[in-house]
Scaffold this motif. Structure first.
Motif, PDB file in Angstrom:
ATOM      1  N   ILE A 151       4.665  -8.429 -13.204  1.00  0.00           N
ATOM      2  CA  ILE A 151       3.664  -8.990 -12.251  1.00  0.00           C
ATOM      3  C   ILE A 151       2.255  -8.089 -12.037  1.00  0.00           C
ATOM      4  O   ILE A 151       1.167  -8.459 -11.703  1.00  0.00           O
ATOM      5  N   GLN A 152       2.896  -6.679 -11.988  1.00  0.00           N
ATOM      6  CA  GLN A 152       1.827  -5.746 -11.242  1.00  0.00           C
ATOM      7  C   GLN A 152       0.757  -5.089 -12.331  1.00  0.00           C
ATOM      8  O   GLN A 152      -0.090  -4.511 -12.066  1.00  0.00           O
ATOM      9  N   SER A 153       1.282  -5.083 -13.623  1.00  0.00           N
ATOM     10  CA  SER A 153       0.843  -4.124 -14.660  1.00  0.00           C
ATOM     11  C   SER A 153      -0.715  -4.811 -14.757  1.00  0.00           C
ATOM     12  O   SER A 153      -1.496  -3.826 -15.031  1.00  0.00           O
ATOM     13  N   PRO A 154      -1.050  -6.105 -15.017  1.00  0.00           N
ATOM     14  CA  PRO A 154      -2.575  -6.251 -15.094  1.00  0.00           C
ATOM     15  C   PRO A 154      -3.584  -5.672 -13.985  1.00  0.00           C
ATOM     16  O   PRO A 154      -4.444  -5.081 -14.391  1.00  0.00           O
ATOM     17  N   ALA A 155      -2.996  -5.913 -12.862  1.00  0.00           N
ATOM     18  CA  ALA A 155      -3.888  -5.283 -11.696  1.00  0.00           C
ATOM     19  C   ALA A 155      -3.773  -3.765 -11.738  1.00  0.00           C
ATOM     20  O   ALA A 155      -5.005  -3.242 -11.546  1.00  0.00           O
ATOM     21  N   THR A 156      -2.870  -3.353 -12.069  1.00  0.00           N
ATOM     22  CA  THR A 156      -2.790  -1.708 -12.142  1.00  0.00           C
ATOM     23  C   THR A 156      -3.500  -1.214 -13.219  1.00  0.00           C
ATOM     24  O   THR A 156      -4.232  -0.134 -13.114  1.00  0.00           O
TER      25      THR A 156
END
Length: 166
Positions: A151-156
């Motif tokens: 869930i957080q990988s793209p934004a990170t």
């Protein structure tokens, strides 16, 4: 223990995170505070997740959803109010932390209402039960971590590549 470790890692890793994500010097003070707020938020969830899990075990999704919907409404209204008043990310982070903690406390009291015999005491801690929880939790922890990463990988990655101002 995991909650304390989370806070220690966040505190110790603040400077490394500033370098890793190329945080501009003007934003670093807020970013450091936000890292601690995030660590406290994760820590609170780690502490209270057994309470929510117990409510789920009793299939009291009504109680969980009441707390969740109320927290969501307060967070949305509070976010709008803070943004309109000119506050920034640190204030929004504190709002999320306070509302999330209130939701967890609400779930705790819901559990006490559903299961009045529920007790918390260091005297009730058993090494065998802890071992069983670790055995059971190792699989769900990996799944939860994988879900969080997905869930957080793209934004990170975008934050790393583009910088925090984007």
């Amino acid at each position: 223990l995991m909650s304390a470790a989370c806070c220690v890692v966040a505190y110790a890793g603040r400077d490394a995170a500033m370098r890793l994500f190329n945080i501009e010097p003007a934003l670093q003070a807020d970013a450091r505070v936000l890292m601690l707020i995030i660590a406290l938020s994760i820590s609170a969830r780690l502490i209270f997740s057994p309470v929510t899990g117990a409510l789920e075990a009793f299939q009291r999704f009504d109680a969980i959803n009441h707390a969740y919907i109320a927290a969501l409404a307060v967070r949305a209204a509070g976010s709008i109010a803070l943004l309109l008043a000119g506050y920034g990310l640190v204030s929004l982070g504190l709002l999320v932390l306070v509302v999330q903690t209130a939701e967890d406390v609400w779930n705790f009291f819901s559990l006490k209402r559903v299961f009045p015999e529920f007790r918390i005491s260091p005297a009730l801690v058993r090494r065998e039960a802890f071992g069983g929880m670790l055995s059971y939790g190792k699989h769900s922890s990996v799944m939860a971590a994988a879900n969080l990463v997905s869930i957080q990988s793209p934004a990170t990655v975008l934050g790393y590549l583009r910088g925090p101002s984007d």
